[in-house]
Enzyme design. Structure first.
Site, PDB file in Angstrom:
ATOM      1  N   HIS A 422       0.834  -1.208   0.000  1.00 37.66           N
ATOM      2  CA  HIS A 422       0.000   0.000   0.000  1.00 37.66           C
ATOM      3  C   HIS A 422       0.862   1.249   0.000  1.00 37.66           C
ATOM      4  O   HIS A 422       2.045   1.242   0.374  1.00 37.66           O
ATOM      5  CB  HIS A 422      -0.941   0.014   1.218  1.00 37.66           C
ATOM      6  CG  HIS A 422      -0.271   0.409   2.504  1.00 37.66           C
ATOM      7  ND1 HIS A 422      -0.076   1.716   2.863  1.00 37.66           N
ATOM      8  CD2 HIS A 422       0.260  -0.338   3.519  1.00 37.66           C
ATOM      9  CE1 HIS A 422       0.528   1.769   4.048  1.00 37.66           C
ATOM     10  NE2 HIS A 422       0.749   0.539   4.462  1.00 37.66           N
ATOM     11  N   CYS A 423       0.257   2.341  -0.436  1.00 40.70           N
ATOM     12  CA  CYS A 423       0.850   3.675  -0.312  1.00 40.70           C
ATOM     13  C   CYS A 423      -0.162   4.523   0.453  1.00 40.70           C
ATOM     14  O   CYS A 423      -0.816   4.027   1.372  1.00 40.70           O
ATOM     15  CB  CYS A 423       1.183   4.262  -1.680  1.00 40.70           C
ATOM     16  SG  CYS A 423      -0.235   4.412  -2.791  1.00 40.70           S
ATOM     17  N   ALA A 424      -0.319   5.790   0.094  1.00 43.00           N
ATOM     18  CA  ALA A 424      -1.294   6.629   0.791  1.00 43.00           C
ATOM     19  C   ALA A 424      -2.706   6.408   0.258  1.00 43.00           C
ATOM     20  O   ALA A 424      -3.663   6.325   1.020  1.00 43.00           O
ATOM     21  CB  ALA A 424      -0.908   8.097   0.664  1.00 43.00           C
TER      22      ALA A 424
END
Length: 475
Positions: A422-424
């Site tokens: 995941h990222c933001a």
């Protein structure tokens, strides 16, 4: 008098159009110059000057093309040594534009040729400062980008920047409007405001680097602390801006060559081109050409291309949303990627309709991830955000492997393990997944919605929040 800021959000870059009577000046134009030519033509004015604040690192300027199309001279501050015809101004030299005057202020530090342009209005009152990368809203230009060219350390350049700010900028009137070259999101500074203009008086009050009681040593320490590594393409863009580059129209013509699915596949096999898919990340995940990488056109497209495709001369084949081929080629050219050699006509839909080989990337929702963790505590989660974002707040069981440095840090990921990534919000994680997928990592699963969606469920163990302003970057 007209002053117009022409802001490009993808690059967090500002060019400026100044008009007085029937004359105009352009400051720091982007690569594609047609909008400036059309603007001046519609207004019935002549471009008299093209001002460059310095040799830019984060984008390729359109100065040479614009000069050739309009006949206007390119003007730099003292010390600039371009490989093409330009006028090198003296410190304090003035240029008349209609009823206004533009004065050159040599402000070395960010680079040694850096200059600001002080505009005096029709009443000869100083009204605006076009500050380039010398002074931003909330920050100043980073002093580490020109170390090699200047044969100086970043500390030495920071000391020169301190003197430029104190001697040339801070004595100016408080009511002058500051027009910088960049805003928040640019890698040319580290603490820029989302605002793109302000009064100089406000900056004297609130910009940390303009504190009146600040010593030179304090300035050097604060300006150089926490600088991240500059993207690899920066030095290459500087070279293009100093030496000149291929005409944009030729770059556009070459990059917007339509290719059938058969022709696209043949070109991929024959050239070793990067297959760049610029569709939305979720759309990409549902089906893509094997070995293609996804950098979505609706995100910070150009900076991520520059950060992750190391060779600026790399040939590129494009898979784009229908009708956006010219936009993609333009945005690549803005950061010096001039070697797009064509696009897939009809896009991925055409590829799929012809029954050609395709790949997918599996995704899970945060709720599904929570259920997976409950069933098996030994779950590998990768957080590909910047280290500062990770330190500020993260999933306790997540490991931070920054997307920015994946080309050199790939050994941190084990091909034999399954990872949930995941990222933001989902944009960067799909870039990460696609790059590794193209290099043989088959066990990467994207977490939909990123950290924002994870946190909103309230299901996960998240670290205590640390204010980003108190976090020092890991690089």
């Amino acid at each position: 008098m007209v002053i117009e800021q022409i802001y490009t959000g993808c690059l967090a870059q500002a060019a400026y159009y100044i008009q007085s009577e029937n004359e105009a000046a352009i400051i720091d134009p982007l690569r594609e110059v047609r909008p400036y030519v059309e603007k001046t033509s519609a207004a019935g004015v002549t471009v008299k000057y093209i001002f460059e604040t310095h040799f830019h690192a984060d984008f390729v300027s359109g100065h040479v093309d614009l000069s050739q199309q309009t006949g206007a001279p390119i003007i730099y501050g003292p010390g600039a040594e371009p490989a093409f015809t330009a006028y090198i101004a003296k410190d304090g030299e003035e240029f008349k534009l209609g009823k206004v005057t533009i004065k050159v202020l040599h402000t070395p530090g960010h680079t040694m040729e850096s200059a600001c342009y002080l505009l005096f209005d029709e009443g000869d009152k100083p009204a605006a400062l076009f500050s380039g990368d010398t002074l931003f809203i909330g920050d100043v230009g980073r002093p580490d980008l020109a170390q090699k060219a200047a044969h100086m350390t970043r500390e030495e350049l920071a000391g020169i920047l301190f003197d430029s700010l104190r001697n040339k900028i801070m004595p100016l009137n408080d009511d002058i409007i500051v027009y910088p070259a960049h805003g928040a999101g640019s890698a040319c500074g580290k603490n820029m405001s989302k605002e793109t203009t302000d009064t100089l008086g406000n900056q004297k009050k609130y910009n940390y680097a303009l504190r009146t009681n600040m010593t030179k040593d304090e300035f050097i320490n604060e300006v150089t602390t926490g600088l991240t590594l500059p993207p690899a393409y920066f030095s290459l863009n500087v070279k293009m801006n100093k030496q000149g580059c291929e005409h944009f129209d030729q770059v556009l013509l070459k990059g917007t060559r339509p290719l059938s699915a058969e022709g696209f596949e043949a070109a991929a096999n024959e050239t070793g081109a990067v297959l760049l898919d610029t569709r939305d990340p979720e759309v990409f995940a549902g089906g893509f050409i094997p070995n293609s990488i996804n950098i979505g056109i609706d995100g910070n497209f150009a900076p991520w291309v520059g950060a992750l495709i190391p060779d600026i001369e790399q040939e590129i084949l494009l898979i784009t949303p229908e009708g956006r081929e010219e936009e993609v080629v333009t945005r690549l050219a803005r950061v010096g990627y001039d070697h797009a050699i064509g696009y897939l006509k009809g896009g991925f839909d055409r590829w799929r309709m012809e029954g050609r080989e395709m790949d997918t990337i599996k995704s899970v929702t945060p709720t599904e991830l929570f259920q997976i963790i409950n069933a098996d505590n030994d779950v590998n989660i990768l957080d590909v955000r910047k280290n500062t974002e990770y330190i500020a707040e993260h999933l306790i069981q997540a490991k931070n492997v920054e997307l920015d440095y994946i080309n050199t840090n790939m050994e941190q990921v084990d091909k034999d393990k399954t990872y949930y990534v995941h990222c933001a919000g989902g944009y960067r994680s799909m870039i990460f997944n696609s790059i590794l997928r193209a290099r043989g990592f088959q066990n990467l699963i994207d977490i939909k919605g990123g950290f924002k969606a994870i946190k909103e469920t309230g299901m996960f163990n998240i670290s205590a929040y640390v204010c980003p302003g108190s976090v020092q970057p890991g690089r």
